[in-house]
Design a protein around this motif. Structure first.
Motif, short mmCIF file in Angstrom:
data_model
loop_
_atom_site.label_atom_id
_atom_site.label_comp_id
_atom_site.label_asym_id
_atom_site.label_seq_id
_atom_site.Cartn_x
_atom_site.Cartn_y
_atom_site.Cartn_z
N CYS A 218 19.91 12.44 0.68
CA CYS A 218 20.15 11.78 1.96
C CYS A 218 21.12 10.61 1.80
N SER A 219 20.97 9.84 0.74
CA SER A 219 21.82 8.66 0.53
C SER A 219 23.27 9.05 0.32
N ILE A 220 23.49 10.12 -0.46
CA ILE A 220 24.87 10.57 -0.69
C ILE A 220 25.52 11.04 0.61
N LEU A 221 24.80 11.87 1.36
CA LEU A 221 25.34 12.36 2.63
C LEU A 221 25.52 11.22 3.63
N ASN A 222 24.60 10.28 3.62
CA ASN A 222 24.68 9.16 4.56
C ASN A 222 25.86 8.26 4.22
N ARG A 223 26.20 8.17 2.94
CA ARG A 223 27.37 7.37 2.55
C ARG A 223 28.65 8.06 3.02
N ILE A 224 28.67 9.38 2.96
CA ILE A 224 29.84 10.14 3.40
C ILE A 224 29.98 10.11 4.91
N LYS A 225 28.84 10.29 5.60
CA LYS A 225 28.85 10.33 7.07
C LYS A 225 27.68 9.49 7.58
N ASN B 173 0.85 -1.20 0.00
CA ASN B 173 0.00 0.00 0.00
C ASN B 173 0.88 1.25 0.00
N HIS B 174 1.94 1.18 -0.81
CA HIS B 174 2.88 2.30 -0.90
C HIS B 174 2.21 3.47 -1.63
N PRO B 175 2.28 4.68 -1.08
CA PRO B 175 1.69 5.83 -1.77
C PRO B 175 2.49 6.21 -3.01
N PRO B 176 1.92 7.03 -3.89
CA PRO B 176 2.66 7.47 -5.08
C PRO B 176 3.95 8.18 -4.70
N ILE B 177 4.95 8.03 -5.58
CA ILE B 177 6.27 8.61 -5.34
C ILE B 177 6.40 9.91 -6.12
N SER B 178 6.78 10.97 -5.44
CA SER B 178 6.91 12.28 -6.07
C SER B 178 8.38 12.57 -6.41
N TRP B 179 8.61 13.62 -7.20
CA TRP B 179 9.99 13.99 -7.51
C TRP B 179 10.72 14.45 -6.25
N GLN B 180 9.96 15.05 -5.30
CA GLN B 180 10.59 15.46 -4.06
C GLN B 180 11.08 14.24 -3.26
N ASP B 181 10.28 13.16 -3.30
CA ASP B 181 10.71 11.93 -2.62
C ASP B 181 12.04 11.45 -3.18
N ASN B 182 12.13 11.40 -4.48
CA ASN B 182 13.37 10.93 -5.12
C ASN B 182 14.53 11.89 -4.84
N PHE B 183 14.26 13.18 -4.87
CA PHE B 183 15.31 14.17 -4.62
C PHE B 183 15.88 14.03 -3.22
N TYR B 184 15.01 13.98 -2.22
CA TYR B 184 15.47 13.87 -0.83
C TYR B 184 16.13 12.52 -0.57
N THR B 185 15.65 11.46 -1.23
CA THR B 185 16.27 10.16 -1.05
C THR B 185 17.69 10.14 -1.60
N GLY B 186 17.87 10.71 -2.80
CA GLY B 186 19.21 10.76 -3.37
C GLY B 186 20.16 11.60 -2.54
N ALA C 220 23.73 2.86 4.60
CA ALA C 220 24.95 3.38 3.97
C ALA C 220 25.87 2.26 3.50
N TYR C 221 26.10 1.28 4.36
CA TYR C 221 27.11 0.27 4.08
C TYR C 221 26.60 -0.88 3.22
N GLU C 222 25.30 -1.11 3.22
CA GLU C 222 24.78 -2.28 2.51
C GLU C 222 23.73 -1.93 1.46
N ALA C 223 22.77 -1.08 1.80
CA ALA C 223 21.67 -0.83 0.87
C ALA C 223 22.11 -0.08 -0.38
N MET C 224 22.99 0.87 -0.25
CA MET C 224 23.35 1.70 -1.40
C MET C 224 24.06 0.88 -2.47
N ASP C 225 25.05 0.07 -2.07
CA ASP C 225 25.73 -0.78 -3.04
C ASP C 225 24.76 -1.78 -3.67
#
Length: 282
Positions: free
Chosen positions: A140-147, A125-138, A179-184
């Motif tokens: 967050c993922s980059i920063l989370n990989r760094i720190k 029952n996942h709601p629709p995904i917006s461009w903001q969702d993708n933007f913040y996910t990307g 960071a260590y597993e999901a991104m790769d």
């Protein structure tokens, strides 16, 4: 699951740890064997764990398109190559579906099932995904990989990203796994793997009527706020498995093993203690 014949068997990349009774750990989508380290690092102190990259994932690259049924032939070949006659299966999400399919096809080879965030008739029952969702996910993922586990990043971007549907507990522990597993795992999931899964889902995957054929002990674990495979669909599967224990955890979602790893592992240990036959030779 497609009824077409599988293509030629494929040698999977696999991480093997420990010694003793074998436990085959199967990842979800997107994913790879390393995503199962939350289980293998703990269980390998007493057992032999095998965590393969399924075809089209991680280091098990795929030359072209394939069917979901090919995963089964690959796993059978892995067990044959590893000289494993009987094993316990741990499956998360897609990995849980593959674990059930292996139990249908080779019941004598499966001593037990531990199924996490999965279902024989998966519903979301996942709601629709917006461009903001993708933007913040990307972002967050980059920063989370760094720190990894940086609280400012979690509070500023993580809770506004798609991670809010995958986890409920936005803790440094969960974000370190991301960071260590999901991104790769995400980056190493091929288009052919995604197409194979989507084809099976569009066909209306449903194995509920066959579940009573699985007689081995089973443990089904679900997150109360899972939007990808709802706890209701997991509960439906648990009710139809003849010899099944069920647990649904509050304030968790699809990535619950990364949210509450200690609780999940404690409950798995207790279930194995109560069902010693799942880790005993036939």
């Amino acid at each position: 699951m497609s009824v077409n014949q599988p293509s030629s068997k494929f040698d999977l990349a696999v991480q093997v740890q420990g010694e003793g009774f074998p436990i085959l750990c199967l990842h979800g989508h997107p994913g790879n064997g390393r995503c199962m380290s939350v289980f293998t690092q703990h269980l390998s102190s007493r057992f032999k764990t095998l965590a393969p990259d399924l075809r089209g994932y991680g280091k098990s690259g795929a030359a072209g398109d394939f069917q979901m049924l090919d995963h089964l032939s690959d796993l059978e070949a892995l067990l044959d190559r590893s000289q494993i006659d009987r094993c316990l299966l741990v499956g998360w999400s897609l990995g849980g579906i593959m674990a059930m399919e292996l139990a249908f096809k080779q019941p004598d080879r499966v001593s037990g099932l531990i199924l996490i965030a999965t279902a024989a008739r998966p519903r979301g029952n996942h709601p629709p995904i917006s461009w903001q969702d993708n933007f913040y996910t990307g972002l967050c993922s980059i920063l989370n990989r760094i720190k990894p586990g940086w609280k400012w990043n979690i509070d500023t971007f993580g809770k506004r990203s798609l991670y809010r549907y995958l986890i409920q507990q936005h803790t440094p522990t969960a974000y370190k796994y991301l960071a260590y597993e999901a991104m790769d795992a995400y980056l190493q999931t091929s288009g052919s793997a995604t197409r194979a899964l989507n084809t099976a889902l569009r066909a209306g995957y449903n194995r509920l009527t066959e579940l009573p054929l699985i007689e081995c002990p089973s443990l089904v674990l679900a997150g109360e706020s899972d939007r990808h495979i709802t706890p209701e669909s997991s509960r439906e599967t648990a009710r139809l498995l003849p010899n099944c224990d069920w647990q649904c955890y509050p304030n968790t979602a699809h990535l619950l093993p990364w949210e509450i790893p200690d609780q999940i592992l404690t409950d798995i240990d207790e279930w194995i203690k109560l069902n010693p036959q799942v880790v005993s030779p036939a």
